[in-house]
Design a protein around this motif. Structure first.
Motif, PDB file in Angstrom:
ATOM      1  N   TYR A 283       7.231   2.734  -2.714  1.00 21.93           N
ATOM      2  CA  TYR A 283       6.120   2.354  -0.987  1.00 21.93           C
ATOM      3  C   TYR A 283       6.529   0.696  -0.837  1.00 21.93           C
ATOM      4  CZ  TYR A 283       5.029   7.494   0.926  1.00 21.93           C
ATOM      5  OH  TYR A 283       4.714   8.726   1.225  1.00 21.93           O
ATOM      6  N   GLN A 284       7.327   1.054   0.232  1.00 23.29           N
ATOM      7  CA  GLN A 284       6.844  -0.046   0.012  1.00 23.29           C
ATOM      8  C   GLN A 284       6.569  -1.295   1.686  1.00 23.29           C
ATOM      9  OE1 GLN A 284      10.605  -2.506  -0.996  1.00 23.29           O
ATOM     10  NE2 GLN A 284      11.568  -0.675  -0.409  1.00 23.29           N
ATOM     11  N   ALA A 285       6.114  -2.356   2.039  1.00 33.15           N
ATOM     12  CA  ALA A 285       6.195  -3.253   3.059  1.00 33.15           C
ATOM     13  C   ALA A 285       6.893  -4.055   3.258  1.00 33.15           C
ATOM     14  CB  ALA A 285       5.077  -3.590   3.423  1.00 33.15           C
ATOM     15  N   VAL A 286       7.645  -4.023   4.787  1.00 26.81           N
ATOM     16  CA  VAL A 286       8.875  -4.982   4.818  1.00 26.81           C
ATOM     17  C   VAL A 286       9.217  -6.054   6.059  1.00 26.81           C
ATOM     18  CG1 VAL A 286      10.506  -3.716   3.207  1.00 26.81           C
ATOM     19  CG2 VAL A 286      10.464  -3.691   6.028  1.00 26.81           C
ATOM     20  N   ALA A 287       9.617  -6.951   5.596  1.00 24.60           N
ATOM     21  CA  ALA A 287       9.196  -7.892   7.070  1.00 24.60           C
ATOM     22  C   ALA A 287      10.475  -8.947   7.001  1.00 24.60           C
ATOM     23  CB  ALA A 287       8.466  -8.561   7.608  1.00 24.60           C
ATOM     24  N   LEU A 288      10.870  -9.102   8.214  1.00 22.76           N
ATOM     25  CA  LEU A 288      11.938 -10.462   7.976  1.00 22.76           C
ATOM     26  C   LEU A 288      11.212 -11.444   7.331  1.00 22.76           C
ATOM     27  CD1 LEU A 288      13.661 -10.279  11.519  1.00 22.76           C
ATOM     28  CD2 LEU A 288      14.520  -9.565   9.317  1.00 22.76           C
ATOM     29  N   ASN A 289      11.890 -12.483   7.009  1.00 22.07           N
ATOM     30  CA  ASN A 289      11.683 -13.235   6.533  1.00 22.07           C
ATOM     31  C   ASN A 289      10.706 -14.361   6.994  1.00 22.07           C
ATOM     32  OD1 ASN A 289      12.403 -12.586   3.665  1.00 22.07           O
ATOM     33  ND2 ASN A 289      14.349 -14.205   3.428  1.00 22.07           N
TER      34      ASN A 289
ATOM     35  N   GLY B 139      16.098  -5.332  13.682  1.00 17.11           N
ATOM     36  CA  GLY B 139      16.310  -5.254  14.805  1.00 17.11           C
ATOM     37  C   GLY B 139      15.152  -5.338  16.081  1.00 17.11           C
ATOM     38  N   GLU B 140      13.595  -5.708  15.121  1.00 15.75           N
ATOM     39  CA  GLU B 140      13.002  -6.105  15.397  1.00 15.75           C
ATOM     40  C   GLU B 140      12.186  -5.474  16.615  1.00 15.75           C
ATOM     41  OE1 GLU B 140      13.396 -10.200  17.962  1.00 15.75           O
ATOM     42  OE2 GLU B 140      14.374 -11.013  16.671  1.00 15.75           O
ATOM     43  N   GLN B 141      12.341  -4.358  16.204  1.00 14.39           N
ATOM     44  CA  GLN B 141      11.551  -3.307  17.038  1.00 14.39           C
ATOM     45  C   GLN B 141      10.628  -3.702  15.976  1.00 14.39           C
ATOM     46  OE1 GLN B 141      14.012  -0.001  15.631  1.00 14.39           O
ATOM     47  NE2 GLN B 141      14.964   0.185  17.857  1.00 14.39           N
ATOM     48  N   ALA B 142      10.383  -4.223  15.099  1.00 18.23           N
ATOM     49  CA  ALA B 142       8.748  -3.655  14.255  1.00 18.23           C
ATOM     50  C   ALA B 142       8.654  -5.048  13.965  1.00 18.23           C
ATOM     51  CB  ALA B 142       8.631  -2.592  13.514  1.00 18.23           C
ATOM     52  N   ASP B 143       7.322  -6.002  13.232  1.00 21.31           N
ATOM     53  CA  ASP B 143       7.195  -7.162  12.882  1.00 21.31           C
ATOM     54  C   ASP B 143       6.834  -6.794  11.053  1.00 21.31           C
ATOM     55  OD1 ASP B 143       6.818  -8.843  15.045  1.00 21.31           O
ATOM     56  OD2 ASP B 143       5.139  -7.603  15.425  1.00 21.31           O
ATOM     57  N   VAL B 144       6.024  -5.240  11.209  1.00 20.13           N
ATOM     58  CA  VAL B 144       6.784  -4.990   9.754  1.00 20.13           C
ATOM     59  C   VAL B 144       6.385  -3.612   9.803  1.00 20.13           C
ATOM     60  CG1 VAL B 144       4.426  -4.905   7.497  1.00 20.13           C
ATOM     61  CG2 VAL B 144       4.427  -6.731   9.192  1.00 20.13           C
ATOM     62  N   ALA B 145       7.235  -3.108   8.802  1.00 20.28           N
ATOM     63  CA  ALA B 145       7.211  -1.312   8.335  1.00 20.28           C
ATOM     64  C   ALA B 145       6.868  -1.102   7.033  1.00 20.28           C
ATOM     65  CB  ALA B 145       9.167  -1.291   8.718  1.00 20.28           C
ATOM     66  N   LEU B 146       6.586  -0.016   7.473  1.00 23.36           N
ATOM     67  CA  LEU B 146       6.236   0.826   5.815  1.00 23.36           C
ATOM     68  C   LEU B 146       7.493   1.413   5.397  1.00 23.36           C
ATOM     69  CD1 LEU B 146       2.309   1.474   5.702  1.00 23.36           C
ATOM     70  CD2 LEU B 146       3.216  -0.679   4.985  1.00 23.36           C
ATOM     71  N   ARG B 147       7.785   1.524   4.218  1.00 25.14           N
ATOM     72  CA  ARG B 147       8.908   2.298   3.851  1.00 25.14           C
ATOM     73  C   ARG B 147       8.786   3.120   2.735  1.00 25.14           C
ATOM     74  NH1 ARG B 147      10.846   1.446   8.100  1.00 25.14           N
ATOM     75  NH2 ARG B 147      12.430   0.277   8.797  1.00 25.14           N
ATOM     76  N   TYR B 148       9.319   4.445   2.433  1.00 24.47           N
ATOM     77  CA  TYR B 148       9.210   5.229   1.316  1.00 24.47           C
ATOM     78  C   TYR B 148      10.265   4.955   1.130  1.00 24.47           C
ATOM     79  CZ  TYR B 148       8.707   9.385  -2.406  1.00 24.47           C
ATOM     80  OH  TYR B 148       8.455   9.788  -2.941  1.00 24.47           O
ATOM     81  N   GLY B 149      10.498   3.903  -0.063  1.00 25.64           N
ATOM     82  CA  GLY B 149      11.838   4.269  -1.344  1.00 25.64           C
ATOM     83  C   GLY B 149      12.819   3.015  -0.007  1.00 25.64           C
ATOM     84  N   GLY B 150      14.085   3.798   0.555  1.00 24.02           N
ATOM     85  CA  GLY B 150      15.504   2.918   1.542  1.00 24.02           C
ATOM     86  C   GLY B 150      15.786   2.118   0.853  1.00 24.02           C
TER      87      GLY B 150
ATOM     88  N   ARG C 161       4.569   2.734  -6.564  1.00 18.45           N
ATOM     89  CA  ARG C 161       5.318   3.806  -6.567  1.00 18.45           C
ATOM     90  C   ARG C 161       4.869   5.484  -7.035  1.00 18.45           C
ATOM     91  NH1 ARG C 161      10.903   3.771  -7.942  1.00 18.45           N
ATOM     92  NH2 ARG C 161      10.218   1.610  -8.131  1.00 18.45           N
ATOM     93  N   GLU C 162       4.703   6.541  -5.849  1.00 20.16           N
ATOM     94  CA  GLU C 162       4.673   7.422  -6.333  1.00 20.16           C
ATOM     95  C   GLU C 162       4.825   8.420  -6.972  1.00 20.16           C
ATOM     96  OE1 GLU C 162       2.257   9.117  -5.162  1.00 20.16           O
ATOM     97  OE2 GLU C 162       2.268   8.125  -3.173  1.00 20.16           O
ATOM     98  N   GLU C 163       4.086   9.577  -7.055  1.00 18.89           N
ATOM     99  CA  GLU C 163       4.685  10.621  -7.816  1.00 18.89           C
ATOM    100  C   GLU C 163       4.083  11.922  -7.022  1.00 18.89           C
ATOM    101  OE1 GLU C 163       2.726   9.186 -12.824  1.00 18.89           O
ATOM    102  OE2 GLU C 163       0.840   9.901 -10.900  1.00 18.89           O
ATOM    103  N   ILE C 164       5.470  12.205  -7.631  1.00 18.03           N
ATOM    104  CA  ILE C 164       5.009  14.072  -6.741  1.00 18.03           C
ATOM    105  C   ILE C 164       4.434  14.939  -7.771  1.00 18.03           C
ATOM    106  CG2 ILE C 164       6.049  15.842  -6.076  1.00 18.03           C
ATOM    107  CD1 ILE C 164       6.246  12.717  -4.882  1.00 18.03           C
ATOM    108  N   ALA C 165       3.385  15.944  -7.594  1.00 18.97           N
ATOM    109  CA  ALA C 165       3.112  16.790  -8.154  1.00 18.97           C
ATOM    110  C   ALA C 165       2.922  18.196  -7.963  1.00 18.97           C
ATOM    111  CB  ALA C 165       1.539  16.472  -8.823  1.00 18.97           C
ATOM    112  N   VAL C 166       2.385  18.977  -8.380  1.00 23.52           N
ATOM    113  CA  VAL C 166       2.441  20.497  -7.517  1.00 23.52           C
ATOM    114  C   VAL C 166       0.487  20.691  -6.905  1.00 23.52           C
ATOM    115  CG1 VAL C 166       2.069  23.151  -8.310  1.00 23.52           C
ATOM    116  CG2 VAL C 166       3.189  21.626  -9.775  1.00 23.52           C
ATOM    117  N   PHE C 167       0.848  21.077  -5.950  1.00 21.64           N
ATOM    118  CA  PHE C 167      -0.576  21.195  -5.581  1.00 21.64           C
ATOM    119  C   PHE C 167      -0.587  22.457  -4.550  1.00 21.64           C
ATOM    120  CE2 PHE C 167       0.184  16.682  -5.344  1.00 21.64           C
ATOM    121  CZ  PHE C 167      -1.573  16.099  -5.804  1.00 21.64           C
ATOM    122  N   ALA C 168      -2.264  22.713  -4.528  1.00 27.17           N
ATOM    123  CA  ALA C 168      -2.281  24.898  -3.277  1.00 27.17           C
ATOM    124  C   ALA C 168      -3.554  24.557  -3.607  1.00 27.17           C
ATOM    125  CB  ALA C 168      -2.050  25.772  -5.066  1.00 27.17           C
ATOM    126  N   ALA C 169      -4.214  25.043  -2.727  1.00 30.36           N
ATOM    127  CA  ALA C 169      -5.203  25.956  -2.298  1.00 30.36           C
ATOM    128  C   ALA C 169      -6.444  26.067  -3.000  1.00 30.36           C
ATOM    129  CB  ALA C 169      -5.523  27.029  -0.914  1.00 30.36           C
TER     130      ALA C 169
END
Length: 277
Positions: free
Chosen positions: A249-255, A121-132, A146-154
């Motif tokens: 994670y990927q960057a997307v734009a119209l061709n 819809g041309e709201q952005a030229d390039v968009a960063l996406r997580y999956g989608g 490709r992200e990884e999910i892990a356990v974190f704490a202070a």
């Protein structure tokens, strides 16, 4: 106005009064003899003719800008880059100075919102996406990591947690949870039977989730690679070696947009910045 769908917000962004902007739009419609906007309840929407006119103006502006960028060493071009707040602050923001040094003639207009900008819809030229979405035709996709999910704490809490089995970990420490990274799914993926204790803190924002854990409120599941700067600064630490794969994670734009020289330079830079995983 077309992008923001609000005369008030558009006037604020342009630094003019709402009445001045409305008069300018009325004058433009009068000269074109075409209704460009419909106005109701403080909102403005493009008519069918308005959408055609907006698209033509955008295309003309891009063509002129790209032409000048290609022939003049002083010409600059602007690219609209969309990102979620967490990715913008934790990963993109610390790298923007490096982009500016490499590409001083490319200006970035950052659209930071949890509402994903519509690239088709041309709201952005390039968009960063997580999956989608991966099925929309006409999109150029640049894989980042490709992200990884892990356990974190202070850090102090993470030191206490090390060496504990996952089943013991979630019983001993309070849980902080982001709805997109639930503890139940993480534990099931590692063969831990039964339901975990209810999280004491549930945050729908990754930044707030990070801050809650960093303040010692409990252990949390967070993405590994975009948290690397927070780990390096000592704000937060890994509390267990277990992890599960996340989305790409990927960057997307119209061709046709991706073929613009400046956009191609931005896409190449984004890919070069991605962590090697």
């Amino acid at each position: 106005m077309a992008r923001l769908q609000s005369a008030q917000r558009a006037a604020q962004e342009l630094g003019v009064t709402r009445s001045a902007l409305s008069r300018a739009m009325t004058l433009l419609e009068h000269r074109l003899k075409v209704r460009l906007f419909t106005r109701h309840a403080g909102q403005v929407e493009l008519t069918a003719a308005g959408r055609l006119y907006y698209s033509a103006v955008q295309q003309f502006a891009r063509t002129v800008g790209d032409g000048l960028y290609g022939v003049s060493p002083d010409a600059q071009v602007q690219i609209r880059l969309s990102s979620s707040p967490a990715l913008a602050r934790l990963w993109l923001g610390p790298r923007l100075a490096g982009f500016r040094q490499q590409h001083p003639r490319i200006g970035l207009s950052l659209l930071v919102s949890e509402s994903l900008a519509d690239v088709p819809g041309e709201q952005a030229d390039v968009a960063l996406r997580y999956g989608g979405d991966t099925d929309t035709p006409g999109l150029h996709r640049v894989p980042l990591w490709r992200e990884e999910i892990a356990v974190f704490a202070a850090p102090a809490l993470a030191r206490q947690a090390r060496g504990l089995a996952l089943a013991d970990l979630v019983q001993r420490f309070a849980l902080v949870e982001h709805p997109r990274m639930p503890w139940a799914g993480f534990l099931a993926a590692h063969g831990v039977a039964g339901d975990p204790p209810a999280p004491q803190v549930v945050c729908h924002d990754i930044l707030l989730t990070l801050q809650s854990a960093a303040q010692g409120l409990g252990i949390v599941l967070l993405p590994v690679h975009i948290l690397a700067p927070a780990v390096a600064s000592g704000q937060i630490a890994r509390a267990h070696p277990a992890c599960i794969p996340g989305k790409l994670y990927q960057a997307v734009a119209l061709n046709e947009v991706a073929r613009r020289p400046a956009v191609g330079a931005l896409l190449a830079w984004l890919q070069a910045q991605a962590p090697a995983v």
